[in-house]
Design a protein around this motif. Sequence first.
Motif, short mmCIF file in Angstrom:
data_model
loop_
_atom_site.label_atom_id
_atom_site.label_comp_id
_atom_site.label_asym_id
_atom_site.label_seq_id
_atom_site.Cartn_x
_atom_site.Cartn_y
_atom_site.Cartn_z
N PRO A 96 -2.54 7.85 33.73
CA PRO A 96 -1.22 8.32 32.80
C PRO A 96 -0.76 9.41 32.79
O PRO A 96 -2.21 10.74 32.11
CB PRO A 96 -1.49 7.56 31.48
CG PRO A 96 -3.22 6.98 31.29
CD PRO A 96 -3.90 7.53 32.90
N ARG A 97 0.16 10.34 32.02
CA ARG A 97 0.55 11.51 31.95
C ARG A 97 0.82 11.60 30.62
O ARG A 97 1.50 10.72 29.87
CB ARG A 97 2.09 12.38 32.66
CG ARG A 97 1.17 12.22 33.83
CD ARG A 97 2.42 12.65 35.45
NE ARG A 97 2.37 13.32 36.71
CZ ARG A 97 1.47 12.52 37.30
NH1 ARG A 97 1.13 11.72 36.98
NH2 ARG A 97 2.21 12.69 38.79
N VAL A 98 0.48 12.98 29.49
CA VAL A 98 0.58 12.52 28.36
C VAL A 98 2.44 13.07 27.72
O VAL A 98 3.04 13.54 29.06
CB VAL A 98 0.20 14.11 28.06
CG1 VAL A 98 0.54 14.86 26.46
CG2 VAL A 98 -0.88 14.73 27.69
N PHE A 106 2.01 5.38 23.47
CA PHE A 106 1.64 5.84 25.18
C PHE A 106 0.68 7.43 24.69
O PHE A 106 1.30 8.21 24.89
CB PHE A 106 2.80 6.78 25.00
CG PHE A 106 2.41 6.63 26.69
CD1 PHE A 106 2.63 5.49 28.25
CD2 PHE A 106 1.71 8.06 27.59
CE1 PHE A 106 2.31 5.45 29.35
CE2 PHE A 106 1.06 7.72 28.81
CZ PHE A 106 1.67 6.20 29.91
N ASP A 107 -0.55 7.08 24.25
CA ASP A 107 -1.73 7.79 24.48
C ASP A 107 -2.57 8.23 25.71
O ASP A 107 -2.46 7.31 26.02
CB ASP A 107 -2.86 7.36 23.44
CG ASP A 107 -3.52 9.19 22.72
OD1 ASP A 107 -3.92 9.48 23.65
OD2 ASP A 107 -4.46 8.30 21.58
N ALA A 108 -2.11 9.04 26.10
CA ALA A 108 -2.87 9.06 27.89
C ALA A 108 -3.84 9.21 27.79
O ALA A 108 -5.12 8.40 28.84
CB ALA A 108 -1.93 10.15 28.93
N GLU A 109 -4.38 9.98 27.01
CA GLU A 109 -5.91 10.47 26.76
C GLU A 109 -6.75 9.01 26.76
O GLU A 109 -7.47 8.17 26.68
CB GLU A 109 -6.05 11.22 25.92
CG GLU A 109 -8.06 10.75 25.78
CD GLU A 109 -8.46 12.73 24.66
OE1 GLU A 109 -9.72 12.17 23.64
OE2 GLU A 109 -7.41 13.76 24.52
N GLU A 110 -6.22 7.94 25.67
CA GLU A 110 -6.54 6.32 25.49
C GLU A 110 -6.58 5.21 26.26
O GLU A 110 -7.55 4.59 26.77
CB GLU A 110 -5.96 5.82 23.74
CG GLU A 110 -6.73 4.41 24.11
CD GLU A 110 -5.36 3.68 23.03
OE1 GLU A 110 -6.45 2.37 21.78
OE2 GLU A 110 -4.39 4.10 22.41
N TRP A 148 4.30 4.45 33.07
CA TRP A 148 5.07 6.24 33.57
C TRP A 148 5.05 5.77 35.59
O TRP A 148 4.88 4.83 36.19
CB TRP A 148 3.62 6.49 33.71
CG TRP A 148 1.88 6.34 33.98
CD1 TRP A 148 1.72 7.29 35.69
CD2 TRP A 148 1.29 6.04 33.96
NE1 TRP A 148 0.38 6.87 35.40
CE2 TRP A 148 0.61 6.13 34.61
CE3 TRP A 148 1.36 5.38 33.11
CZ2 TRP A 148 -0.87 5.63 34.66
CZ3 TRP A 148 -0.11 3.78 33.04
CH2 TRP A 148 -1.50 4.15 34.02
N HIS A 149 5.50 7.64 36.57
CA HIS A 149 5.73 6.87 37.29
C HIS A 149 4.46 8.13 37.83
O HIS A 149 3.86 9.19 37.28
CB HIS A 149 7.02 8.13 37.23
CG HIS A 149 8.40 6.97 36.68
ND1 HIS A 149 9.25 7.55 36.92
CD2 HIS A 149 8.58 6.00 36.69
CE1 HIS A 149 10.07 6.83 36.89
NE2 HIS A 149 9.30 5.85 37.01
N GLU A 150 3.83 7.99 39.15
CA GLU A 150 2.54 8.43 40.11
C GLU A 150 3.56 9.53 40.58
O GLU A 150 4.65 8.79 41.70
CB GLU A 150 1.93 7.76 40.29
CG GLU A 150 1.08 7.62 39.22
CD GLU A 150 0.16 8.23 38.84
OE1 GLU A 150 -0.96 9.37 39.75
OE2 GLU A 150 -0.56 8.35 37.89
N VAL A 151 3.33 10.80 41.79
CA VAL A 151 4.16 11.51 42.53
C VAL A 151 2.33 10.23 43.85
O VAL A 151 1.94 10.26 43.76
CB VAL A 151 3.59 12.83 42.89
CG1 VAL A 151 4.13 13.12 43.74
CG2 VAL A 151 4.69 13.72 41.49
N ASN A 152 3.05 9.63 45.38
CA ASN A 152 2.61 9.02 46.11
C ASN A 152 2.15 10.44 46.92
O ASN A 152 2.83 11.21 47.19
CB ASN A 152 3.16 8.11 46.07
CG ASN A 152 4.40 7.85 47.20
OD1 ASN A 152 5.22 9.33 47.33
ND2 ASN A 152 5.90 6.98 46.78
N ASP A 153 2.06 9.64 47.66
CA ASP A 153 1.39 10.29 48.97
C ASP A 153 2.51 11.37 49.66
O ASP A 153 2.91 12.18 50.45
CB ASP A 153 0.96 9.66 50.30
CG ASP A 153 -1.00 9.61 50.05
OD1 ASP A 153 -1.17 10.35 48.87
OD2 ASP A 153 -1.20 8.60 50.26
#
Length: 178
Positions: A96-98, A106-110, A148-153
């Motif tokens: 997760p992104r902050v 939404f606590d990315a660290e947790e 959340w969104h992730e940049v894929n390959d």
Amino acid sequence: MMGKVLAAMIVLSALAAGGAMYYFQVYGYYTEVTASGVDDVQMTPVGTSMPETILYEDFQAIDADSSPIRYRACFTTPTSVATLTETYEIYDGGAPRVAPGWFECFDAEEIGTLIDQGRAVVFLGERNMEFGIDRVVAVADDGRGFVWHEVNDCGDKTYDGSPLGEDCPVRNLNDGDT
């Protein structure tokens, strides 16, 4: 005396510009997403490529037009993680992104800690929901969920200039992708 006035104007201008940059990064571009109540949380079943809606409640989300990876959402689900892992595709490497501090659910660290401890599993929501961007869904063992969104390959290859390869979809530049 004129030098002091100019120095004060420069300092005040710098403070105003800094304040504006802070505001736009943390508040200005984000908007709250209005929940449809029907298909806000979707995951991709194992062996298919079409996402389907899961059971969810208490949906909250934010998004920004300024970046495809600014989307964040929180929800709860009554479905157990064990049932979800049997049904839906697990997503490797999701982190997760902050989110802005004011989006408290939404606590990315947790969330990252829950994933690292095995108390949450990350699933594929939708692959290439926008070219090079996957939507991922993490569900914790207590029923809390996060999106959340992730940049894929394909996105990584596009951004670093590498050849895309056969496993990347064809980009439709008429849809606003550049």
